[in-house]
Design a protein around this motif. Structure first.
Motif, mmCIF file in Angstrom:
data_model
loop_
_atom_site.group_PDB
_atom_site.id
_atom_site.type_symbol
_atom_site.label_atom_id
_atom_site.label_comp_id
_atom_site.label_asym_id
_atom_site.label_seq_id
_atom_site.Cartn_x
_atom_site.Cartn_y
_atom_site.Cartn_z
ATOM 1 N N ASP A 192 0.837 -1.196 0.000
ATOM 2 C CA ASP A 192 0.000 0.000 0.000
ATOM 3 C C ASP A 192 0.878 1.255 0.000
ATOM 4 O O ASP A 192 1.902 1.310 0.673
ATOM 5 C CB ASP A 192 -0.879 -0.027 1.254
ATOM 6 C CG ASP A 192 -1.941 1.047 1.291
ATOM 7 O OD1 ASP A 192 -1.585 2.234 1.317
ATOM 8 O OD2 ASP A 192 -3.126 0.703 1.298
ATOM 9 N N GLY A 193 0.450 2.264 -0.750
ATOM 10 C CA GLY A 193 1.238 3.492 -0.839
ATOM 11 C C GLY A 193 1.488 4.149 0.499
ATOM 12 O O GLY A 193 2.487 4.856 0.683
ATOM 13 N N ALA A 194 0.589 3.923 1.474
ATOM 14 C CA ALA A 194 0.753 4.554 2.782
ATOM 15 C C ALA A 194 1.993 4.065 3.518
ATOM 16 O O ALA A 194 2.411 4.684 4.504
ATOM 17 C CB ALA A 194 -0.486 4.325 3.640
ATOM 18 N N PHE A 195 2.612 2.975 3.060
ATOM 19 C CA PHE A 195 3.864 2.518 3.661
ATOM 20 C C PHE A 195 5.013 3.503 3.436
ATOM 21 O O PHE A 195 6.098 3.319 3.988
ATOM 22 C CB PHE A 195 4.259 1.153 3.102
ATOM 23 C CG PHE A 195 3.627 -0.019 3.787
ATOM 24 C CD1 PHE A 195 4.037 -0.421 5.046
ATOM 25 C CD2 PHE A 195 2.618 -0.734 3.171
ATOM 26 C CE1 PHE A 195 3.455 -1.518 5.682
ATOM 27 C CE2 PHE A 195 2.037 -1.837 3.783
ATOM 28 C CZ PHE A 195 2.457 -2.226 5.044
ATOM 29 N N GLN A 406 10.453 -1.901 1.444
ATOM 30 C CA GLN A 406 11.261 -0.953 0.680
ATOM 31 C C GLN A 406 11.823 -1.578 -0.590
ATOM 32 O O GLN A 406 11.948 -0.903 -1.620
ATOM 33 C CB GLN A 406 12.378 -0.402 1.563
ATOM 34 C CG GLN A 406 11.857 0.524 2.651
ATOM 35 C CD GLN A 406 12.856 0.786 3.764
ATOM 36 O OE1 GLN A 406 13.994 0.283 3.739
ATOM 37 N NE2 GLN A 406 12.461 1.558 4.751
ATOM 38 N N LYS A 407 12.123 -2.854 -0.546
ATOM 39 C CA LYS A 407 12.581 -3.549 -1.748
ATOM 40 C C LYS A 407 11.470 -3.579 -2.795
ATOM 41 O O LYS A 407 11.698 -3.309 -3.980
ATOM 42 C CB LYS A 407 13.029 -4.968 -1.402
ATOM 43 C CG LYS A 407 13.577 -5.774 -2.583
ATOM 44 C CD LYS A 407 14.120 -7.117 -2.100
ATOM 45 C CE LYS A 407 14.752 -7.909 -3.242
ATOM 46 N NZ LYS A 407 13.737 -8.361 -4.217
ATOM 47 N N ARG A 408 10.247 -3.897 -2.363
ATOM 48 C CA ARG A 408 9.124 -3.919 -3.301
ATOM 49 C C ARG A 408 8.807 -2.516 -3.823
ATOM 50 O O ARG A 408 8.448 -2.341 -4.989
ATOM 51 C CB ARG A 408 7.888 -4.517 -2.634
ATOM 52 C CG ARG A 408 7.948 -5.997 -2.406
ATOM 53 C CD ARG A 408 8.199 -6.758 -3.716
ATOM 54 N NE ARG A 408 7.090 -6.625 -4.658
ATOM 55 C CZ ARG A 408 7.224 -6.601 -5.971
ATOM 56 N NH1 ARG A 408 8.419 -6.675 -6.532
ATOM 57 N NH2 ARG A 408 6.169 -6.479 -6.758
ATOM 58 N N GLN A 409 8.942 -1.528 -2.971
ATOM 59 C CA GLN A 409 8.718 -0.158 -3.429
ATOM 60 C C GLN A 409 9.700 0.219 -4.536
ATOM 61 O O GLN A 409 9.316 0.790 -5.567
ATOM 62 C CB GLN A 409 8.857 0.825 -2.257
ATOM 63 C CG GLN A 409 7.711 0.760 -1.264
ATOM 64 C CD GLN A 409 7.974 1.561 -0.013
ATOM 65 O OE1 GLN A 409 9.131 1.851 0.333
ATOM 66 N NE2 GLN A 409 6.919 1.925 0.694
ATOM 67 N N GLN A 410 10.970 -0.106 -4.342
ATOM 68 C CA GLN A 410 11.985 0.191 -5.350
ATOM 69 C C GLN A 410 11.699 -0.551 -6.652
ATOM 70 O O GLN A 410 11.781 0.028 -7.740
ATOM 71 C CB GLN A 410 13.366 -0.179 -4.818
ATOM 72 C CG GLN A 410 14.498 0.142 -5.790
ATOM 73 C CD GLN A 410 15.867 -0.218 -5.214
ATOM 74 O OE1 GLN A 410 15.968 -0.967 -4.248
ATOM 75 N NE2 GLN A 410 16.917 0.309 -5.803
ATOM 76 N N GLU A 411 11.338 -1.822 -6.540
ATOM 77 C CA GLU A 411 11.071 -2.626 -7.735
ATOM 78 C C GLU A 411 9.846 -2.122 -8.490
ATOM 79 O O GLU A 411 9.868 -1.991 -9.725
ATOM 80 C CB GLU A 411 10.883 -4.091 -7.331
ATOM 81 C CG GLU A 411 12.162 -4.746 -6.828
ATOM 82 C CD GLU A 411 11.913 -6.078 -6.141
ATOM 83 O OE1 GLU A 411 12.894 -6.822 -5.897
ATOM 84 O OE2 GLU A 411 10.741 -6.391 -5.820
ATOM 85 N N THR A 412 8.780 -1.843 -7.765
ATOM 86 C CA THR A 412 7.553 -1.413 -8.439
ATOM 87 C C THR A 412 7.686 -0.010 -9.013
ATOM 88 O O THR A 412 7.153 0.274 -10.091
ATOM 89 C CB THR A 412 6.350 -1.478 -7.487
ATOM 90 O OG1 THR A 412 6.634 -0.719 -6.296
ATOM 91 C CG2 THR A 412 6.046 -2.916 -7.092
ATOM 92 N N MET A 413 8.396 0.854 -8.330
ATOM 93 C CA MET A 413 8.611 2.196 -8.889
ATOM 94 C C MET A 413 9.506 2.136 -10.126
ATOM 95 O O MET A 413 9.406 2.976 -11.017
ATOM 96 C CB MET A 413 9.221 3.112 -7.822
ATOM 97 C CG MET A 413 8.171 3.717 -6.910
ATOM 98 S SD MET A 413 7.150 4.946 -7.746
ATOM 99 C CE MET A 413 5.529 4.565 -7.085
ATOM 100 N N GLY A 414 10.381 1.136 -10.199
ATOM 101 C CA GLY A 414 11.149 0.927 -11.420
ATOM 102 C C GLY A 414 10.238 0.604 -12.592
ATOM 103 O O GLY A 414 10.471 1.058 -13.735
ATOM 104 N N VAL A 415 9.190 -0.153 -12.336
ATOM 105 C CA VAL A 415 8.222 -0.476 -13.391
ATOM 106 C C VAL A 415 7.437 0.776 -13.782
ATOM 107 O O VAL A 415 7.149 0.991 -14.977
ATOM 108 C CB VAL A 415 7.274 -1.600 -12.914
ATOM 109 C CG1 VAL A 415 6.166 -1.844 -13.938
ATOM 110 C CG2 VAL A 415 8.065 -2.885 -12.693
ATOM 111 N N VAL A 416 7.086 1.593 -12.811
ATOM 112 C CA VAL A 416 6.398 2.853 -13.112
ATOM 113 C C VAL A 416 7.270 3.723 -14.015
ATOM 114 O O VAL A 416 6.795 4.291 -15.007
ATOM 115 C CB VAL A 416 6.028 3.615 -11.826
ATOM 116 C CG1 VAL A 416 5.411 4.970 -12.161
ATOM 117 C CG2 VAL A 416 5.059 2.808 -10.964
ATOM 118 N N ARG A 417 8.544 3.828 -13.669
ATOM 119 C CA ARG A 417 9.472 4.629 -14.489
ATOM 120 C C ARG A 417 9.541 4.089 -15.907
ATOM 121 O O ARG A 417 9.507 4.849 -16.888
ATOM 122 C CB ARG A 417 10.866 4.653 -13.857
ATOM 123 C CG ARG A 417 11.935 5.320 -14.738
ATOM 124 C CD ARG A 417 13.282 5.319 -14.081
ATOM 125 N NE ARG A 417 13.367 6.316 -13.056
ATOM 126 C CZ ARG A 417 13.572 7.613 -13.277
ATOM 127 N NH1 ARG A 417 13.687 8.066 -14.525
ATOM 128 N NH2 ARG A 417 13.646 8.466 -12.286
#
Length: 423
Positions: A192-195, A406-417
């Protein structure tokens, strides 16, 4: 060569323009994200989705301009967001929306209890043909029904399949989507983004804590809840009482809140900790007094503080960061605690949909309790007591969960980019 130098010296405006061409080119290449989020302001969790996702975009896509298209930013939320994210444009009028549709390259549906902005995704897709993505939702998110009795809107399946990515904030939703016919090749669990929430209002938090004799690290927070949030109690919602939901609330309120109350008593009598009763949504101010504070024994009540008014996400986060932990019948205050390194216990029930299972998904199984399972209910008090008595061990558990998130946040934001770059 000398002629060229002389010409440039004599025409400084032209020289400045030529020197700025690379910068202008980079500016022209920037693609703008339109974030659809901010579902309501009577719940600090619904508020928290937005600053969380904005913080992630700021961290992992710092060069990408972002416009926020909110459903609601009243009650001081707009001011809170502008203070933390002054560069983010807030889209509010129909004209603003039209400009955003023309200017923005990618629409990002923020975290939420369902595909909240289904009509807006459909409109974006039909009117612009531009790409979009879905970032951390529960699906289908029909409150009051377990997953095996829920149905799915065919448009949801279509929109999820056509998205550049479809991220779900709990594994139960991910499994349900697959069974419902969602076949998006980029379909995974995403916290969840609230993390990622980092808004704060230290001044308000410190003032309240001092006023009530609560010292940093020497109090726990507790949250009450009913099976269904009684939104009809809030005048601004303009809702009629739902007789079936009200009856279910009355039937289960003691069953659900008594273990939380017992944990409060245990903490106060067996540790040096005090307890602060807090609301995640506006209706819980009343519920906290009725179900948690008023029935307490006098000796316990003397070391328990009931917060008698609603607050915003920034003050809540600043308060949680000064606590020793949190427990109760809600989801997003625990999320915001974990985001800031604070231990948090989640007690869930069937009516809350599958969102609670994200605790299992991030490795916090031992802090997830099902109020419809007697064995789980029996473990709540000793687990809260253990958290209060062993703060260092509890924080180590938090750190492990944070690392995974934080690992999942980095990975998923890489997909967004990647999706933004390809748009």
């Amino acid at each position: 060569m000398e002629t060229r130098r002389t010409f440039l010296r004599q025409t400084p405006a032209l020289a400045g323009l030529l020197m700025s061409l690379p910068a202008l080119a980079r500016l022209a290449d920037k693609k703008t994200i339109l974030l659809r989020s901010s579902w309501q302001t009577e719940n600090i969790g619904d508020i928290g989705h937005t600053p969380g996702v904005l913080a992630l975009l700021e961290k992992y896509l710092p060069d990408a301009p972002v416009r926020l298209w909110p459903m609601h930013v009243d009650n001081g939320v707009e001011e809170m967001l502008r203070k933390r994210f002054p560069r983010v444009t807030i889209v509010q009028t129909p004209a603003d929306v039209a400009r955003a549709f023309a200017d923005c390259s990618f629409l990002l549906h923020g975290s939420g209890p369902s595909l909240v902005a289904r009509p807006d995704l459909d409109r974006w897709h039909r009117e612009t043909g531009k790409p979009y993505g879905i970032y951390g939702i529960t699906f289908p998110g029909i409150y009051g029904l377990p997953a095996d009795r829920q149905t799915v809107n065919p448009l949801d399946v279509e929109l999820l399949n056509q998205a550049r990515f479809a991220y779900f904030r709990d594994s139960v939703s991910l499994d349900f989507a697959r069974k419902a016919g969602v076949t998006n090749p980029v379909m995974e669990f995403c916290p969840d983004g609230a993390f990622a929430v980092d808004v704060k209002n230290d001044e308000a938090a410190v003032s309240f804590l001092r006023q009530h004799g609560l010292e940093d690290g020497r109090f726990l927070c507790a949250i009450p809840q009913l099976r269904f949030s009684p939104w009809w109690e809030l005048p601004q919602k303009k809702l009629a009482v739902n007789p079936a939901k009200h009856a279910r609330n009355e039937q289960m309120k003691e069953h659900d809140n008594a273990p939380i109350r017992e944990a409060i008593i245990a903490v106060v009598r067996q540790t040096p900790m005090k307890v602060l009763l807090v609301p995640e949504n506006e209706t819980q101010v009343r519920i906290g007094k009725e179900m948690l504070y008023d029935p307490l024994p006098d000796d316990v009540k003397a070391r328990v503080v009931w917060r008698d008014r609603y607050w915003l996400t920034d003050e809540a986060v600043s308060t949680y960061r000064r606590s020793a932990g949190l427990f109760g019948l809600e989801m997003h205050s625990p999320i915001m605690c974990i985001a800031n390194g604070i231990p948090a216990i989640v007690c869930r029930f069937e009516e809350q949909t599958s969102k609670g299972f994200m605790w299992r998904d991030i490795g916090l199984d031992q802090w997830l309790f099902d109020m419809d399972t007697p064995a789980d209910v029996a473990r709540i008090v000793p687990t809260v007591l253990k958290m209060a008595q062993n703060p260092e061990a509890a924080r180590k558990t938090v750190a492990q969960a944070q690392k995974f998130v934080q690992k999942r946040q980095q990975e998923t934001m890489g997909v967004v980019r990647k999706a933004l770059t390809a748009s």
